[in-house]
Design a protein around this motif. Structure first.
Motif, PDB file in Angstrom:
ATOM      1  N   UNK A  53       2.967  11.993  17.617  1.00  0.00           N
ATOM      2  CA  UNK A  53       4.019  12.478  16.709  1.00  0.00           C
ATOM      3  C   UNK A  53       3.430  12.963  15.388  1.00  0.00           C
ATOM      4  N   UNK A  54       2.454  12.253  14.877  1.00  0.00           N
ATOM      5  CA  UNK A  54       1.805  12.666  13.641  1.00  0.00           C
ATOM      6  C   UNK A  54       1.025  13.959  13.845  1.00  0.00           C
ATOM      7  N   UNK A  55       0.377  14.091  14.984  1.00  0.00           N
ATOM      8  CA  UNK A  55      -0.310  15.349  15.306  1.00  0.00           C
ATOM      9  C   UNK A  55       0.683  16.504  15.311  1.00  0.00           C
ATOM     10  N   UNK A  56       1.847  16.278  15.903  1.00  0.00           N
ATOM     11  CA  UNK A  56       2.877  17.316  15.957  1.00  0.00           C
ATOM     12  C   UNK A  56       3.337  17.733  14.573  1.00  0.00           C
ATOM     13  N   UNK A  57       3.546  16.761  13.706  1.00  0.00           N
ATOM     14  CA  UNK A  57       3.941  17.062  12.326  1.00  0.00           C
ATOM     15  C   UNK A  57       2.871  17.902  11.643  1.00  0.00           C
ATOM     16  N   UNK A  58       1.610  17.525  11.836  1.00  0.00           N
ATOM     17  CA  UNK A  58       0.496  18.264  11.237  1.00  0.00           C
ATOM     18  C   UNK A  58       0.444  19.693  11.757  1.00  0.00           C
ATOM     19  N   UNK A  59       0.607  19.850  13.048  1.00  0.00           N
ATOM     20  CA  UNK A  59       0.587  21.207  13.626  1.00  0.00           C
ATOM     21  C   UNK A  59       1.722  22.063  13.073  1.00  0.00           C
ATOM     22  N   UNK A  60       2.885  21.453  12.888  1.00  0.00           N
ATOM     23  CA  UNK A  60       4.013  22.197  12.313  1.00  0.00           C
ATOM     24  C   UNK A  60       3.686  22.672  10.902  1.00  0.00           C
ATOM     25  N   UNK A  61       3.006  21.833  10.120  1.00  0.00           N
ATOM     26  CA  UNK A  61       2.617  22.230   8.765  1.00  0.00           C
ATOM     27  C   UNK A  61       1.569  23.326   8.819  1.00  0.00           C
ATOM     28  N   UNK A  62       0.608  23.214   9.704  1.00  0.00           N
ATOM     29  CA  UNK A  62      -0.460  24.204   9.825  1.00  0.00           C
ATOM     30  C   UNK A  62       0.101  25.557  10.239  1.00  0.00           C
ATOM     31  N   UNK A  63       1.039  25.569  11.163  1.00  0.00           N
ATOM     32  CA  UNK A  63       1.611  26.818  11.681  1.00  0.00           C
ATOM     33  C   UNK A  63       2.473  27.522  10.649  1.00  0.00           C
ATOM     34  N   UNK A  64       3.103  26.768   9.766  1.00  0.00           N
ATOM     35  CA  UNK A  64       3.989  27.368   8.748  1.00  0.00           C
ATOM     36  C   UNK A  64       3.336  28.465   8.006  1.00  0.00           C
ATOM     37  N   UNK A  68       1.461   4.911  10.276  1.00  0.00           N
ATOM     38  CA  UNK A  68       1.649   6.262  10.809  1.00  0.00           C
ATOM     39  C   UNK A  68       2.908   6.904  10.223  1.00  0.00           C
ATOM     40  N   UNK A  69       3.955   6.120  10.031  1.00  0.00           N
ATOM     41  CA  UNK A  69       5.164   6.646   9.385  1.00  0.00           C
ATOM     42  C   UNK A  69       4.879   7.064   7.949  1.00  0.00           C
ATOM     43  N   UNK A  70       4.101   6.254   7.239  1.00  0.00           N
ATOM     44  CA  UNK A  70       3.723   6.585   5.855  1.00  0.00           C
ATOM     45  C   UNK A  70       2.918   7.888   5.824  1.00  0.00           C
ATOM     46  N   UNK A  71       1.966   8.030   6.733  1.00  0.00           N
ATOM     47  CA  UNK A  71       1.151   9.250   6.768  1.00  0.00           C
ATOM     48  C   UNK A  71       1.992  10.465   7.148  1.00  0.00           C
ATOM     49  N   UNK A  91       0.851  -1.179   0.000  1.00  0.00           N
ATOM     50  CA  UNK A  91       0.000   0.000   0.000  1.00  0.00           C
ATOM     51  C   UNK A  91       0.893   1.237   0.000  1.00  0.00           C
ATOM     52  N   UNK A  92       0.700   2.086  -0.969  1.00  0.00           N
ATOM     53  CA  UNK A  92       1.541   3.270  -1.070  1.00  0.00           C
ATOM     54  C   UNK A  92       0.718   4.549  -1.176  1.00  0.00           C
ATOM     55  N   UNK A  93      -0.508   4.446  -1.633  1.00  0.00           N
ATOM     56  CA  UNK A  93      -1.289   5.668  -1.775  1.00  0.00           C
ATOM     57  C   UNK A  93      -1.942   6.046  -0.445  1.00  0.00           C
ATOM     58  N   UNK A  94      -2.329   7.284  -0.374  1.00  0.00           N
ATOM     59  CA  UNK A  94      -2.870   7.888   0.840  1.00  0.00           C
ATOM     60  C   UNK A  94      -4.090   7.126   1.370  1.00  0.00           C
ATOM     61  N   UNK A  95      -5.072   6.875   0.518  1.00  0.00           N
ATOM     62  CA  UNK A  95      -6.311   6.221   0.942  1.00  0.00           C
ATOM     63  C   UNK A  95      -6.063   4.795   1.436  1.00  0.00           C
ATOM     64  N   UNK A  96      -5.225   4.049   0.747  1.00  0.00           N
ATOM     65  CA  UNK A  96      -4.921   2.676   1.164  1.00  0.00           C
ATOM     66  C   UNK A  96      -4.238   2.664   2.527  1.00  0.00           C
ATOM     67  N   UNK A 132       3.711  11.544   4.107  1.00  0.00           N
ATOM     68  CA  UNK A 132       2.794  12.064   3.089  1.00  0.00           C
ATOM     69  C   UNK A 132       2.126  13.385   3.501  1.00  0.00           C
ATOM     70  N   UNK A 133       2.276  13.780   4.744  1.00  0.00           N
ATOM     71  CA  UNK A 133       1.593  14.983   5.244  1.00  0.00           C
ATOM     72  C   UNK A 133       2.088  16.229   4.509  1.00  0.00           C
ATOM     73  N   UNK A 134       1.139  17.007   4.016  1.00  0.00           N
ATOM     74  CA  UNK A 134       1.454  18.249   3.312  1.00  0.00           C
ATOM     75  C   UNK A 134       0.272  19.210   3.471  1.00  0.00           C
ATOM     76  N   UNK A 135       0.405  20.398   2.938  1.00  0.00           N
ATOM     77  CA  UNK A 135      -0.639  21.403   3.097  1.00  0.00           C
ATOM     78  C   UNK A 135      -1.989  20.938   2.554  1.00  0.00           C
ATOM     79  N   UNK A 136      -1.986  20.143   1.496  1.00  0.00           N
ATOM     80  CA  UNK A 136      -3.231  19.709   0.871  1.00  0.00           C
ATOM     81  C   UNK A 136      -4.025  18.715   1.722  1.00  0.00           C
TER      82      UNK A 136
END
Length: 108
Positions: free
Chosen positions: A97-108, A71-74, A45-50, A77-81
């Motif tokens: 950890x994934x929440x933290x990554x998301x917050x860092x992207x949101x704050x940018x 969770x590592x894959x997500x 599985x490599x795509x986002x939905x899978x 894959x985390x980006x602004x979109x």
């Protein structure tokens, strides 16, 4: 399977009237991807939905290594979109950890 998941162990060794096990909320493709990982330690599985669907299986059946991989894959894959969707998933699965990554992207 039972060795990799306490949920599978309970499912397979419980007294049941039928030997069939039905996973109504999981597609055959998603279950195949999860089983492939359990047996080979490789993932297809490599795509986002899978990845999200396989994460659901990992959580449902308490397959820690598979959950970690998803969770590592997500995280990769985390980006602004997709950050809001991934943040929601991170919250749902208690992935700090994934929440933290998301917050860092949101704050940018």
């Amino acid at each position: 399977l039972a060795l990799n998941s306490s949920a599978f162990s309970k499912l397979f060794f419980a007294e049941r009237k039928s030997k069939a096990v039905d996973f109504e909320d999981i597609s055959s493709e998603t279950m195949k991807a999860a089983l492939e990982f359990i047996y080979t330690n490789k993932h297809a599985f490599t795509d986002f939905e899978s990845t999200i669907k396989v994460l659901h299986v990992a959580e449902k059946f308490k397959i820690k290594k598979l959950k970690k991989l998803c969770l590592e894959e997500l995280t990769a894959k985390a980006c602004e979109e997709n950050v809001l969707e991934i943040f929601e998933i991170a919250d749902m699965y208690k992935a700090v950890l994934l929440e933290g990554k998301c917050l860092a992207i949101i704050i940018r």
